[in-house]
Design an enzyme around this catalytic site. Structure first.
Site, short mmCIF file in Angstrom:
data_model
loop_
_atom_site.label_atom_id
_atom_site.label_comp_id
_atom_site.label_asym_id
_atom_site.label_seq_id
_atom_site.Cartn_x
_atom_site.Cartn_y
_atom_site.Cartn_z
N ASN A 100 0.82 -1.21 0.00
CA ASN A 100 0.00 0.00 0.00
C ASN A 100 0.86 1.27 0.00
O ASN A 100 1.04 1.90 -1.03
CB ASN A 100 -0.95 0.01 1.20
CG ASN A 100 -1.98 1.12 1.12
OD1 ASN A 100 -2.87 1.08 0.26
ND2 ASN A 100 -1.86 2.12 1.97
N ASP A 101 1.42 1.60 1.14
CA ASP A 101 2.12 2.88 1.28
C ASP A 101 3.36 2.98 0.40
O ASP A 101 3.73 4.07 -0.02
CB ASP A 101 2.50 3.11 2.75
CG ASP A 101 1.28 3.08 3.65
OD1 ASP A 101 0.30 3.76 3.32
OD2 ASP A 101 1.31 2.38 4.67
N VAL A 102 4.01 1.84 0.13
CA VAL A 102 5.26 1.87 -0.63
C VAL A 102 5.04 2.17 -2.11
O VAL A 102 6.00 2.35 -2.85
CB VAL A 102 6.05 0.56 -0.46
CG1 VAL A 102 6.42 0.35 0.99
CG2 VAL A 102 5.27 -0.62 -1.01
#
Length: 466
Positions: free
Chosen positions: A392-394
């Site tokens: 997700n965040d990466v």
């Protein structure tokens, strides 16, 4: 002669530590590195049992030898069983637990040896106090990290936590200085050393509590360095060169890795120490970014099969679903069709440093197909399909596009630059850090909903039927 042999064994152990650490720097040699480093520790332990002499020239009492050997045997059996049974999804928790045990051992050494400290020797008192403080923080902090990773402990995001942690740090320093300069005997300072132990344990809890789950790789790495430093302090207490060098190597490696993790997340190490690190990680915008567009299995299989270049971005969702083996099967299937398949590895993907590397290595994915973020990003514009599995965040473009985002400035894998993006998700919710991902609403993005393992297996079956 015995003392000379003991010192020589410590030198050999040190060389094995360094050589093992060198081999650990590459996945292909990591297993041998563990073996050499472990052999060095076994050599140091058994030569100490056999050859150590106190100031009077007496060796270790036979009763104590049997107690030590029994403890080693029990610990080895437990460690073997745990290592064989632990799932890759629980590996971050296991690493945190190991950090905790190392910190606790060092803190107990300092606590037990303080009554024997020479209060006139500031260096001796200092290493004892540092061993107690750092070991206690490593123990309690690692146990909280274990609880957070296992979903048993929730975050505390109050802004007051920063000031509470700063107050605790100042108190620890002030109490340590008082113990050193008071001129009292260890017996008279018994209350102070136990108070220092309690405050250090409490600080370990408090500095980890506000840290967001997505930031845990940095915290685990930092706690690992604390454990190494605490072990080195225990080595100074006993004037044991093997313990000193082993602790320094672990502490230095953990510190370097922590700094690399901080750089990878565009965060400050000071924020980690004072407990502000990741505190706002869950404070994401609640606004929806648009409409998530789905893709069918047949369309996804055709798109992947007729691509020239495919990049797979693994995340924690891959580990949760235990889908690494079927992911490798998909990679082999596509490679057999002439597709260039690579895995893009972000430094903080997963829940601990190197989590994705270990996960894919377990599935026998060739090491040369694991490409670090900085090396894969230049190829993204020429990539036909990026398949994001549980990450997700990466891959969140908000890190680049939204200065107000909690992850603003964090280096990401530029999946948004690819010609097509397929995202595998269990549902429409946000990731572990609670941040909306702009990538999921992009024009080139299609989502394949479902459990990652089931979706990948269905995808493999669909491609085979083409």
């Amino acid at each position: 002669m015995g003392e000379s042999i003991l010192e020589l064994s410590y030198l050999i152990s040190a060389l094995l530590f360094v050589f093992g650490l060198k081999l650990l720097s590459h996945p292909e040699t990591a297993r041998r590195g563990n073996f050499y480093a472990g052999s060095g520790m076994v050599l140091a332990m058994f030569t100490t049992l056999l050859l150590h002499r106190d100031a009077s020239g007496n060796g270790i009492a036979l009763t104590n030898v049997w107690i030590i050997l029994s403890a080693l045997t029990i610990g080895s059996v437990i460690g073997w069983v745990v290592a064989r049974r632990v799932k890759m999804t629980a590996m971050p928790q296991l690493v945190s637990f190991f950090n905790a045990t190392g910190g606790a051992a060092s803190a107990l050494v300092a606590l037990l040896e303080f009554p024997n400290a020479d209060m006139g020797n500031y260096e001796s008192v200092l290493v004892t106090i540092l061993g107690l403080i750092i070991g206690s923080i490593a123990f309690s902090g690692s146990m909280i990290a274990y609880g957070k990773l296992d979903g048993k402990v929730k975050d505390i995001t109050s802004g007051m936590m920063t000031y509470v942690n700063l107050f605790l740090l100042v108190t620890v320093v002030a109490l340590s200085v008082y113990i050193m300069i008071s001129g009292q005997t260890p017996e008279q300072l018994n209350w102070a050393i136990y108070l220092l132990l309690g405050i250090s344990l409490f600080y370990g809890v408090m500095f980890v509590m506000p840290i967001g789950g997505a930031d845990m790789p940095v915290v685990i790495s930092l706690l690992n360095s604390f454990t190494g430093i605490a072990a080195a302090m225990a080595g100074f207490i006993y004037s044991n060169q093997a313990m000193i060098l082993g602790g320094i190597l672990v502490g230095a490696a953990g510190t370097i890795l922590t700094l690399l993790m901080c750089k990878a997340m565009n965060r400050s190490l000071m924020n980690v120490i004072i407990g502000a690190f990741g505190a706002n990680g869950a404070a994401a915008a609640n606004t929806e970014g648009g409409v998530m567009k789905e893709i069918s299995l047949s369309d996804a299989s055709i798109l992947l099969s007729y691509s020239k270049s495919v990049v797979i971005v693994p995340g924690y969702g891959l580990a949760v679903a235990q889908a690494q083996h079927v992911c490798h099967e998909l990679e082999e299937l596509l490679s057999g069709k002439g597709v260039n398949v690579r895995f893009a590895i972000h430094p903080v993907a997963g829940r601990m440093p190197g989590h994705m590397n270990v996960l894919l290595a377990e599935a026998d994915v060739p090491y040369n197909q694991l490409v670090e973020m900085d090396n894969i990003n230049p190829d993204m514009p020429n990539t036909d399909v990026v398949m994001v599995i549980g990450a997700n965040d990466v891959v969140n473009p908000a890190a680049i596009n939204d200065p107000a985002s909690p992850i603003a400035g964090m280096p990401i894998i530029n999946a948004y630059q690819a010609k097509n993006i397929i995202v595998m998700k269990r549902g429409r919710g946000k990731g572990y850090a609670g941040i909306e991902n702009e990538l999921f609403f992009g024009e080139k993005t299609r989502l394949l909903f479902g459990n990652a393992k089931d979706s990948l297996q269905n995808l493999v079956n669909e491609i085979k039927s083409l």
